[in-house]
Motif scaffolding. Structure first.
Motif, PDB file in Angstrom:
ATOM      1  N   ALA A 161     -17.441   7.057  10.525  1.00 43.39           N
ATOM      2  CA  ALA A 161     -17.257   6.357  11.821  1.00 43.39           C
ATOM      3  C   ALA A 161     -17.381   7.733  12.745  1.00 43.39           C
ATOM      4  N   LEU A 162     -16.793   8.672  12.503  1.00 44.19           N
ATOM      5  CA  LEU A 162     -16.652   9.938  13.389  1.00 44.19           C
ATOM      6  C   LEU A 162     -18.293  10.723  13.212  1.00 44.19           C
ATOM      7  N   LEU A 163     -18.579  10.686  12.039  1.00 46.95           N
ATOM      8  CA  LEU A 163     -19.865  11.304  11.736  1.00 46.95           C
ATOM      9  C   LEU A 163     -21.088  10.599  12.483  1.00 46.95           C
ATOM     10  N   GLN A 164     -20.699   9.639  12.764  1.00 46.81           N
ATOM     11  CA  GLN A 164     -21.810   8.501  13.533  1.00 46.81           C
ATOM     12  C   GLN A 164     -21.698   8.686  15.151  1.00 46.81           C
ATOM     13  N   ALA A 216       0.618   5.406  -5.957  1.00 50.79           N
ATOM     14  CA  ALA A 216      -0.769   5.562  -6.424  1.00 50.79           C
ATOM     15  C   ALA A 216      -1.468   4.604  -5.590  1.00 50.79           C
ATOM     16  N   GLU A 217      -0.986   3.253  -5.387  1.00 49.68           N
ATOM     17  CA  GLU A 217      -1.644   2.136  -4.578  1.00 49.68           C
ATOM     18  C   GLU A 217      -1.960   2.838  -3.260  1.00 49.68           C
ATOM     19  N   ALA A 218      -1.030   3.136  -2.636  1.00 55.69           N
ATOM     20  CA  ALA A 218      -0.961   3.496  -1.207  1.00 55.69           C
ATOM     21  C   ALA A 218      -1.804   4.586  -1.136  1.00 55.69           C
ATOM     22  N   CYS A 219      -1.844   5.480  -1.915  1.00 55.86           N
ATOM     23  CA  CYS A 219      -2.974   6.743  -1.687  1.00 55.86           C
ATOM     24  C   CYS A 219      -4.399   6.397  -1.779  1.00 55.86           C
ATOM     25  N   ALA A 220      -4.660   5.345  -2.929  1.00 48.55           N
ATOM     26  CA  ALA A 220      -5.944   4.712  -2.747  1.00 48.55           C
ATOM     27  C   ALA A 220      -6.357   4.087  -1.653  1.00 48.55           C
ATOM     28  N   ALA A 256      -1.791  16.663  -1.762  1.00 47.75           N
ATOM     29  CA  ALA A 256      -0.382  16.718  -1.368  1.00 47.75           C
ATOM     30  C   ALA A 256      -0.169  15.942  -0.106  1.00 47.75           C
ATOM     31  N   ALA A 257      -1.186  16.102   1.014  1.00 45.24           N
ATOM     32  CA  ALA A 257      -1.117  15.532   2.184  1.00 45.24           C
ATOM     33  C   ALA A 257      -0.946  14.046   2.307  1.00 45.24           C
ATOM     34  N   THR A 258      -1.982  13.774   1.456  1.00 46.41           N
ATOM     35  CA  THR A 258      -2.240  12.258   1.373  1.00 46.41           C
ATOM     36  C   THR A 258      -1.053  11.685   0.784  1.00 46.41           C
ATOM     37  N   ALA A 259      -0.486  12.013  -0.345  1.00 48.52           N
ATOM     38  CA  ALA A 259       0.691  11.467  -0.924  1.00 48.52           C
ATOM     39  C   ALA A 259       1.852  11.480  -0.174  1.00 48.52           C
ATOM     40  N   LYS A 288      -9.330   5.257   0.942  1.00 50.39           N
ATOM     41  CA  LYS A 288     -10.616   4.553   1.355  1.00 50.39           C
ATOM     42  C   LYS A 288     -10.611   4.438   2.892  1.00 50.39           C
ATOM     43  N   LYS A 289      -9.486   4.353   3.886  1.00 50.73           N
ATOM     44  CA  LYS A 289      -9.551   4.322   4.980  1.00 50.73           C
ATOM     45  C   LYS A 289      -9.914   5.579   5.480  1.00 50.73           C
ATOM     46  N   GLU A 290      -9.535   6.480   5.170  1.00 52.11           N
ATOM     47  CA  GLU A 290     -10.084   7.940   5.912  1.00 52.11           C
ATOM     48  C   GLU A 290     -11.485   7.994   5.586  1.00 52.11           C
TER      49      GLU A 290
END
Length: 219
Positions: free
Chosen positions: A193-196, A177-181, A19-22, A185-187
């Protein structure tokens, strides 16, 4: 813009969307009041809205919605935010589950929470109340309504999880749907990167933000 036809393929693209992503993908729009939450942690709802309006303490219209809705629909009920009622309980949950409905979102109260959870029917409500409802007044069915501060029209896509509920207007389903996808991917890249060892301060370029605000603070 014409309304999107919610095909099975299009609906499937939201199976893992939170829900948060949408909400974020739509420009931080569509979130219902935060008080409307699942009655048990882990419940998820996804499907097109079938709307109804119940006067406070009266669930006659919700019974009609159970009769008229189709498998896969999410019942979305405006109840004026009235919390001192149990508009929906285990009996109605059994009927909804048997019909193949996807869930219920109600701007009011429900009851029989343990049994509803056992039945396995997703319910999102503003409250849980033991007080029963009468059956006297038939309200609007399958019309545009306001629930939790958001306009919901028949066929709009409803997504609900532990964070809350978001409504995606039918005309925006495909592009959302496109924006969520893209956001997902960005997240993924962001988390990797944060885990690195990178920090959110670096990744979000917050030094530039502080400069824009006229602050000399830098990290």
């Amino acid at each position: 813009m014409t309304a999107s036809i919610l095909t099975a393929e299009l609906l499937a693209r939201f199976e893992t969307v939170t829900a948060a992503t949408a909400h974020e993908a739509m420009g931080r729009k569509g979130a219902l009041d935060s008080a409307i939450k699942p009655i048990r942690s882990g419940m998820r709802v996804l499907g097109p809205a079938f709307t109804c309006v119940c006067p406070p303490g009266d669930n006659l219209t919700l019974h009609a919605a159970l009769k008229l809705s189709k498998p896969g629909d999410v019942l979305v009920c405006a109840a004026a935010g009235f919390t001192e009622q149990g508009l929906f309980g285990d009996v109605m949950a059994s009927a909804a589950k048997g019909k193949g409905l996807a869930g219920l979102v109600v701007d009011g109260g429900v009851r029989d929470a343990n049994d509803i959870d056992r039945i396995g029917f997703p319910v999102f409500s503003r409250s849980i109340s033991i007080k029963g409802a009468v059956k006297e007044t038939l309200g609007p069915l399958n019309q545009s309504i306001v629930v939790g501060g958001e306009l919901v029209s028949p066929g709009d896509l409803i997504i609900g999880d532990d964070d809350g509920v978001v409504v995606i207007p039918a005309a925006l389903i495909a592009e959302t749907a496109e924006a969520c996808a893209e956001r997902e991917k960005k997240e993924i890249r962001f988390r990797e990167a944060l885990l690195q060892g990178n920090t959110t301060w670096e990744m979000l370029n917050l030094n530039a933000l502080m400069e824009k605000k006229g602050s000399s603070f830098r990290l």
